[in-house]
Design a protein around this motif. Structure first.
Motif, PDB file in Angstrom:
ATOM      1  N   GLU A   1       0.751  -2.354   0.159  1.00 62.41           N
ATOM      2  CA  GLU A   1       1.798  -1.345   0.229  1.00 62.41           C
ATOM      3  C   GLU A   1       1.631  -0.399   1.419  1.00 62.41           C
ATOM      4  O   GLU A   1       2.614   0.026   2.028  1.00 62.41           O
ATOM      5  CB  GLU A   1       1.830  -0.508  -1.067  1.00 62.41           C
ATOM      6  CG  GLU A   1       2.185  -1.308  -2.311  1.00 62.41           C
ATOM      7  CD  GLU A   1       1.004  -2.095  -2.853  1.00 62.41           C
ATOM      8  OE1 GLU A   1      -0.144  -1.735  -2.517  1.00 62.41           O
ATOM      9  OE2 GLU A   1       1.227  -3.073  -3.582  1.00 62.41           O
ATOM     10  N   SER A   2       0.376  -0.049   1.759  1.00 58.87           N
ATOM     11  CA  SER A   2       0.179   0.977   2.778  1.00 58.87           C
ATOM     12  C   SER A   2      -1.259   0.932   3.279  1.00 58.87           C
ATOM     13  O   SER A   2      -2.080   0.145   2.808  1.00 58.87           O
ATOM     14  CB  SER A   2       0.489   2.371   2.204  1.00 58.87           C
ATOM     15  OG  SER A   2      -0.417   2.675   1.153  1.00 58.87           O
ATOM     16  N   THR A   3      -1.536   1.810   4.237  1.00 54.72           N
ATOM     17  CA  THR A   3      -2.879   2.005   4.754  1.00 54.72           C
ATOM     18  C   THR A   3      -3.272   3.459   4.558  1.00 54.72           C
ATOM     19  O   THR A   3      -2.561   4.367   4.991  1.00 54.72           O
ATOM     20  CB  THR A   3      -2.967   1.653   6.249  1.00 54.72           C
ATOM     21  OG1 THR A   3      -2.683   0.266   6.427  1.00 54.72           O
ATOM     22  CG2 THR A   3      -4.366   1.943   6.800  1.00 54.72           C
ATOM     23  N   ARG A   4      -4.386   3.677   3.862  1.00 57.36           N
ATOM     24  CA  ARG A   4      -4.918   5.029   3.728  1.00 57.36           C
ATOM     25  C   ARG A   4      -5.936   5.266   4.847  1.00 57.36           C
ATOM     26  O   ARG A   4      -6.741   4.397   5.140  1.00 57.36           O
ATOM     27  CB  ARG A   4      -5.575   5.227   2.362  1.00 57.36           C
ATOM     28  CG  ARG A   4      -4.563   5.300   1.224  1.00 57.36           C
ATOM     29  CD  ARG A   4      -5.244   5.577  -0.100  1.00 57.36           C
ATOM     30  NE  ARG A   4      -6.084   4.457  -0.513  1.00 57.36           N
ATOM     31  CZ  ARG A   4      -6.869   4.482  -1.592  1.00 57.36           C
ATOM     32  NH1 ARG A   4      -6.931   5.566  -2.327  1.00 57.36           N
ATOM     33  NH2 ARG A   4      -7.585   3.425  -1.905  1.00 57.36           N
ATOM     34  N   THR A   5      -5.868   6.433   5.446  1.00 57.58           N
ATOM     35  CA  THR A   5      -6.687   6.753   6.608  1.00 57.58           C
ATOM     36  C   THR A   5      -7.601   7.924   6.288  1.00 57.58           C
ATOM     37  O   THR A   5      -7.156   8.925   5.716  1.00 57.58           O
ATOM     38  CB  THR A   5      -5.802   7.105   7.814  1.00 57.58           C
ATOM     39  OG1 THR A   5      -4.937   6.001   8.100  1.00 57.58           O
ATOM     40  CG2 THR A   5      -6.651   7.418   9.037  1.00 57.58           C
ATOM     41  N   ILE A   6      -8.872   7.801   6.655  1.00 55.17           N
ATOM     42  CA  ILE A   6      -9.818   8.900   6.528  1.00 55.17           C
ATOM     43  C   ILE A   6     -10.323   9.235   7.925  1.00 55.17           C
ATOM     44  O   ILE A   6     -10.803   8.361   8.643  1.00 55.17           O
ATOM     45  CB  ILE A   6     -10.999   8.532   5.614  1.00 55.17           C
ATOM     46  CG1 ILE A   6     -10.498   8.096   4.233  1.00 55.17           C
ATOM     47  CG2 ILE A   6     -11.942   9.727   5.467  1.00 55.17           C
ATOM     48  CD1 ILE A   6     -11.602   7.608   3.320  1.00 55.17           C
TER      49      ILE A   6
ATOM     50  N   TRP B   1     -11.945  -2.491  -1.019  1.00 50.64           N
ATOM     51  CA  TRP B   1     -12.258  -1.765   0.214  1.00 50.64           C
ATOM     52  C   TRP B   1     -13.243  -0.652  -0.085  1.00 50.64           C
ATOM     53  O   TRP B   1     -13.107   0.060  -1.086  1.00 50.64           O
ATOM     54  CB  TRP B   1     -10.991  -1.177   0.838  1.00 50.64           C
ATOM     55  CG  TRP B   1     -10.149  -2.202   1.537  1.00 50.64           C
ATOM     56  CD1 TRP B   1      -9.192  -2.999   0.970  1.00 50.64           C
ATOM     57  CD2 TRP B   1     -10.215  -2.563   2.921  1.00 50.64           C
ATOM     58  NE1 TRP B   1      -8.655  -3.823   1.926  1.00 50.64           N
ATOM     59  CE2 TRP B   1      -9.256  -3.586   3.134  1.00 50.64           C
ATOM     60  CE3 TRP B   1     -10.968  -2.129   4.001  1.00 50.64           C
ATOM     61  CZ2 TRP B   1      -9.041  -4.163   4.381  1.00 50.64           C
ATOM     62  CZ3 TRP B   1     -10.757  -2.695   5.243  1.00 50.64           C
ATOM     63  CH2 TRP B   1      -9.808  -3.708   5.419  1.00 50.64           C
ATOM     64  N   GLN B   2     -14.244  -0.522   0.789  1.00 47.62           N
ATOM     65  CA  GLN B   2     -15.219   0.564   0.663  1.00 47.62           C
ATOM     66  C   GLN B   2     -15.347   1.299   1.997  1.00 47.62           C
ATOM     67  O   GLN B   2     -15.051   0.754   3.055  1.00 47.62           O
ATOM     68  CB  GLN B   2     -16.607   0.037   0.250  1.00 47.62           C
ATOM     69  CG  GLN B   2     -16.696  -0.444  -1.187  1.00 47.62           C
ATOM     70  CD  GLN B   2     -16.165  -1.851  -1.365  1.00 47.62           C
ATOM     71  OE1 GLN B   2     -16.324  -2.692  -0.478  1.00 47.62           O
ATOM     72  NE2 GLN B   2     -15.525  -2.112  -2.502  1.00 47.62           N
TER      73      GLN B   2
ATOM     74  N   ILE C   1     -12.344   5.161  -2.829  1.00 50.00           N
ATOM     75  CA  ILE C   1     -11.420   6.277  -3.022  1.00 50.00           C
ATOM     76  C   ILE C   1     -10.625   6.011  -4.287  1.00 50.00           C
ATOM     77  O   ILE C   1      -9.778   5.116  -4.325  1.00 50.00           O
ATOM     78  CB  ILE C   1     -10.494   6.455  -1.807  1.00 50.00           C
ATOM     79  CG1 ILE C   1     -11.330   6.539  -0.523  1.00 50.00           C
ATOM     80  CG2 ILE C   1      -9.639   7.695  -1.969  1.00 50.00           C
ATOM     81  CD1 ILE C   1     -12.386   7.622  -0.532  1.00 50.00           C
ATOM     82  N   ILE C   2     -10.931   6.761  -5.329  1.00 51.15           N
ATOM     83  CA  ILE C   2     -10.311   6.585  -6.641  1.00 51.15           C
ATOM     84  C   ILE C   2      -9.606   7.882  -7.008  1.00 51.15           C
ATOM     85  O   ILE C   2     -10.242   8.938  -7.122  1.00 51.15           O
ATOM     86  CB  ILE C   2     -11.361   6.217  -7.701  1.00 51.15           C
ATOM     87  CG1 ILE C   2     -12.077   4.921  -7.306  1.00 51.15           C
ATOM     88  CG2 ILE C   2     -10.709   6.075  -9.077  1.00 51.15           C
ATOM     89  CD1 ILE C   2     -13.211   4.535  -8.225  1.00 51.15           C
TER      90      ILE C   2
END
Length: 410
Positions: free
Chosen positions: A292-297, A336-337, A357-358
């Motif tokens: 669905e998407s990409t989470r960025t840190i 993913w970690q 990331i939970i």
């Protein structure tokens, strides 16, 4: 730098110990959010509304890293809600040292507030949850490091390539002034050839570099310089000035503009799904992908890591991490970690831990992995399932290259 904690005088420490033993359980469940609200109100009353506060917290409890981090985040959030401004270092209007301890019945938050020439102590107890029947152990993840190479010259990055036509694996090592190519022959890595890096300007003091293999091509990124070569042919490195200095993080397309005179990225990213504006400068980044998407840190220059989800405003902040982070798709756990180093500087041994990331929280999913020196570089490997890490061994002074991966176990 790792945070500095003012040591509590021994007599006061003994008083805290006996006082904590005398407290009784007042609730049937832990409620760190409520305790954080209570303690923050007391600190704000002692420090004064609108005060600038230097805050640190020392965890002496048996809480895991993720639980302790959540407790700290909750307290920091409540301090801001109480009207205080948290600063990274003195000078400040007040200094607040917080200790999280425990006994058999409860956790104990102790705050020491220093303002002007006065000193005030505040304490809040958080009852432990009642003992419950243990559930079957959840699947656990194990973090592995595999030694690859060591040398006395600085290593900026390295890349392992699959066997070539001769059946021998290849190793490319990026140094400040050259790229060295090795073949694994007769049970050891042997130098095959090297190529100099052409650059017109002196390198910045804190030099960083990135190497991206893609098929037969090898892309090298340095501050203000971009180089390329064909890894499986006569090894000739072609370099050119690159004012934009766009560095690629992974083979899936994420990239950012690197400062040619400093050691961080400008904050403009491509391939992450984020608008390429209004992002702060950052030292490193991790990209967690889903259909669905990409989470960025982004690991910020202020020591905080910011989580973004398709918007230019962060949705969560993580503390207690070092500057180097990277994401891999191991397929274990949540698939993913994020690898994160510990806070510290280049005079201290470092460590690595993997997080998931939970619900917008960083939860540690492996035990920490220690190194004999500081981590100098951390990048996702070209396979996307492992990471490349460079460590400067404080015992030997040599630079060491490792491959980091995660395995699933029960």
């Amino acid at each position: 730098m790792r945070p500095f904690y003012r040591l509590i005088p021994p007599i006061r420490a003994m008083a805290f110990f006996f006082l904590s033993l005398s407290l009784s359980c007042t609730a049937s469940a832990q409620d760190f959010d409520r305790a954080a609200h209570d303690l923050a109100a007391r600190i704000a009353a002692a420090a004064g509304s609108g005060a600038k506060v230097f805050f640190d917290m020392r965890d002496l409890s048996s809480l895991g890293p993720s639980e302790a981090a959540r407790a700290r985040q909750s307290l920091e959030a409540e301090l801001r809600k109480a009207g205080l401004y948290l600063v990274k270092a003195p000078p400040s209007d007040a200094v607040v040292h917080v200790m999280l301890a425990e006994n058999v019945q409860e956790y104990l938050w102790v705050a020491e507030i220093l303002r002007g020439g006065t000193e005030q102590m505040e304490m809040v107890a958080i009852p432990r949850a009642p003992t419950q029947a243990q559930s079957p152990p959840a699947p656990s993840l194990v973090l592995h490091k595999q030694f690859v190479w060591r040398q006395s010259a600085p290593i900026l990055d390295f890349a392992l390539l699959p066997p070539a036509a001769d059946g021998l694996p290849r190793l490319f090592v990026l140094e400040p002034e050259r790229v060295a190519a090795y073949r694994f022959d007769q049970s050891r890595w042997q130098l095959q050839e090297d190529a100099p890096i052409q650059h017109a300007r002196p390198w910045p003091r804190d030099l960083r570099g990135r190497m991206n293999p893609a098929g037969d091509a090898l892309q090298v990124s340095l501050p203000g310089v971009s180089c390329s070569a064909f890894a499986r042919r006569a090894f000739v490195l072609q370099c050119a000035e690159d004012p934009k200095s766009e560095w690629r993080f992974s083979e899936t397309g994420e990239s950012a503009t690197f400062s040619s005179v400093r050691n961080f990225f400008s904050g403009v990213t491509a391939g992450s799904g984020l608008p390429q504006t209004a992002l702060p400068p950052f030292f490193s980044a991790a990209f967690l992908k889903s259909p669905e998407s990409t989470r960025t840190i982004l690991s910020g220059l202020d020591g905080q890591a910011l989580l973004y989800e398709d918007l230019p405003q962060p949705v969560a902040t993580f503390t207690g991490w070092g500057s180097d982070i990277a994401a891999i798709g191991s397929g274990c756990g949540a698939a993913w970690q994020v690898f994160a180093t510990r806070p510290g500087d280049w005079t201290q041994p470092d460590g690595m831990q993997a997080y998931e990331i939970i619900e917008r929280q960083a939860v540690a999913v492996t035990q920490p992995l220690d190194f004999d020196g500081p981590v100098m570089a951390l990048w996702p490997a070209s396979d996307g399932k492992s990471a490349s890490v460079v460590v400067r061994n404080l015992k030997t002074g040599q630079y060491e290259a490792y491959s980091l991966s995660i395995s699933c176990s029960r």
